[in-house]
Scaffold this active site. Structure first.
Site, PDB file in Angstrom:
ATOM      1  CG  HIS A  55      -0.408   0.079   2.532  1.00  0.00           C
ATOM      2  ND1 HIS A  55       0.379  -0.915   3.072  1.00  0.00           N
ATOM      3  CD2 HIS A  55      -0.506   1.038   3.493  1.00  0.00           C
ATOM      4  CE1 HIS A  55       0.737  -0.567   4.303  1.00  0.00           C
ATOM      5  NE2 HIS A  55       0.210   0.618   4.578  1.00  0.00           N
ATOM      6  CG  HIS A  57       0.080   4.312   4.682  1.00  0.00           C
ATOM      7  ND1 HIS A  57      -0.631   3.535   5.574  1.00  0.00           N
ATOM      8  CD2 HIS A  57      -0.794   5.266   4.238  1.00  0.00           C
ATOM      9  CE1 HIS A  57      -1.877   4.005   5.667  1.00  0.00           C
ATOM     10  NE2 HIS A  57      -1.994   5.033   4.865  1.00  0.00           N
ATOM     11  CG  ASP A  59       4.852   2.859   7.306  1.00  0.00           C
ATOM     12  OD1 ASP A  59       3.944   3.381   6.633  1.00  0.00           O
ATOM     13  OD2 ASP A  59       4.648   1.916   8.094  1.00  0.00           O
ATOM     14  CG  HIS A  60       4.085  -0.067   4.246  1.00  0.00           C
ATOM     15  ND1 HIS A  60       4.046  -1.366   4.685  1.00  0.00           N
ATOM     16  CD2 HIS A  60       3.638   0.691   5.288  1.00  0.00           C
ATOM     17  CE1 HIS A  60       3.575  -1.395   5.925  1.00  0.00           C
ATOM     18  NE2 HIS A  60       3.321  -0.161   6.315  1.00  0.00           N
ATOM     19  CG  HIS A 113      -3.924   0.024   6.800  1.00  0.00           C
ATOM     20  ND1 HIS A 113      -3.829   0.585   8.047  1.00  0.00           N
ATOM     21  CD2 HIS A 113      -2.783   0.390   6.151  1.00  0.00           C
ATOM     22  CE1 HIS A 113      -2.687   1.263   8.147  1.00  0.00           C
ATOM     23  NE2 HIS A 113      -2.045   1.161   7.009  1.00  0.00           N
ATOM     24  CG  ASP A 132       0.681  -1.471   7.696  1.00  0.00           C
ATOM     25  OD1 ASP A 132       1.604  -2.267   7.940  1.00  0.00           O
ATOM     26  OD2 ASP A 132       0.826  -0.231   7.685  1.00  0.00           O
ATOM     27  CG  HIS A 170       4.125  -1.967  11.240  1.00  0.00           C
ATOM     28  ND1 HIS A 170       4.962  -0.888  11.413  1.00  0.00           N
ATOM     29  CD2 HIS A 170       3.337  -1.672  10.181  1.00  0.00           C
ATOM     30  CE1 HIS A 170       4.678   0.031  10.490  1.00  0.00           C
ATOM     31  NE2 HIS A 170       3.700  -0.419   9.730  1.00  0.00           N
TER      32      HIS A 170
HETATM   33 FE    FE Z   1       2.727   0.690   8.093  1.00  0.00          FE
HETATM   34 ZN    ZN Z   2       0.085   1.616   6.551  1.00  0.00          ZN
END
Ligand code: FE
Ligand code: ZN
Length: 241
Positions: A55, A57, A59-60, A113, A132, A170
């Site tokens: 996805h 975001h 952090d990905h 999410h 996530d 995570h």
């Molecule tokens: Fe994340």
């Molecule tokens: Zn995320």
């Protein structure tokens, strides 16, 4: 053989590197940061050819463009999110096939999410990369979809084989476990798992991957039983201290 290497990024993100030993080809899933991936590739002489994104975001997906520029990787992700996935080359929809050497995976469309979230599923190898969507004893927050949509996505993942290894993105296991224990204080499997997870974290070990059947026995979100019950749990978790 398909080997999986786990890299830590930021505080608690896991980046997974898949290496097919026969072809020497590798894929990286959710490189939120390029630096640890570049270091690992340099140190080990791995040849990465693909990026699989769950996805959008940061952090990905935050390391995608740098890795693509430096290593010339082909970027896969949800077609529906083409407008917000950096460097996307191949837009995927539900059930589309991905290949790494002789190994095959499928993209599973699991919105909740985010509205364009994918999971990657290796049927033969019994490995799931849910980003996530699903965590150990927990699940992702609902940023872009209502609870019933996430519930439908989790219900699909729930039906995968119990011996599936889940490589979530995570290390949230202890925080999730504390909430889970609050919901099901009498669940022996859960109490045991939480204690084991504490011992592992004390030694600096990762609690990912984990078996899906263990999560089915200990994850209150998977055990909710209805979209409504799931929605209520998710609301409680959002304010749980
Ligand atoms: Fe994340
Ligand atoms: Zn995320």
């Amino acid at each position: 053989m398909l080997a999986v290497h786990q890299l830590l990024a930021f505080n608690d993100n896991y980046i997974h590197l898949l290496l097919d030993e026969a072809s020497g080809e590798g894929a990286v899933i959710d490189p939120g940061d390029a630096a640890p991936v570049l270091q690992a590739v340099e140190r080990n002489g791995w040849k990465l050819t693909q990026i699989w994104t769950t996805h959008h975001h940061a952090d990905h997906a935050g390391g995608t463009e740098e890795l693509k520029a430096k290593l010339g990787l082909k970027v896969f992700g949800a077609a529906i999110d083409a407008h917000r996935l950096p460097g996307l080359d191949v837009g995927l929809k539900d059930q589309d096939e991905l290949r790494l050497g002789e190994h095959r995976a499928r993209a599973l469309f699991v919105p909740g999410h985010t509205s364009g979230h994918l999971a990657y599923w290796f049927d033969d190898e019994r490995m799931l990369f849910p980003g996530d969507t699903l965590f150990a004893m927990g699940c992702g927050r609902l940023f872009e979809e209502p609870a019933d949509v996430m519930w439908a996505s989790l219900s699909r993942l729930k039906n995968l084989p119990g011996d599936t290894l889940v490589y979530c993105a995570h290390e949230y296991t202890l925080a999730n476990g504390r909430f889970a224990k609050n919901i099901e204080p009498e669940n022996e499997s859960l109490l045991l798992r939480l204690n084991e997870a504490r011992a592992m974290r004390d030694k600096g070990l990762s609690t990912v991957p984990f078996r899906l059947d263990l999560d089915l026995a200990t994850n209150p979100f998977l055990r909710a039983g209805s979209a409504q019950a799931f929605a209520e749990l998710r609301r409680q978790k959002d304010v749980f201290k």
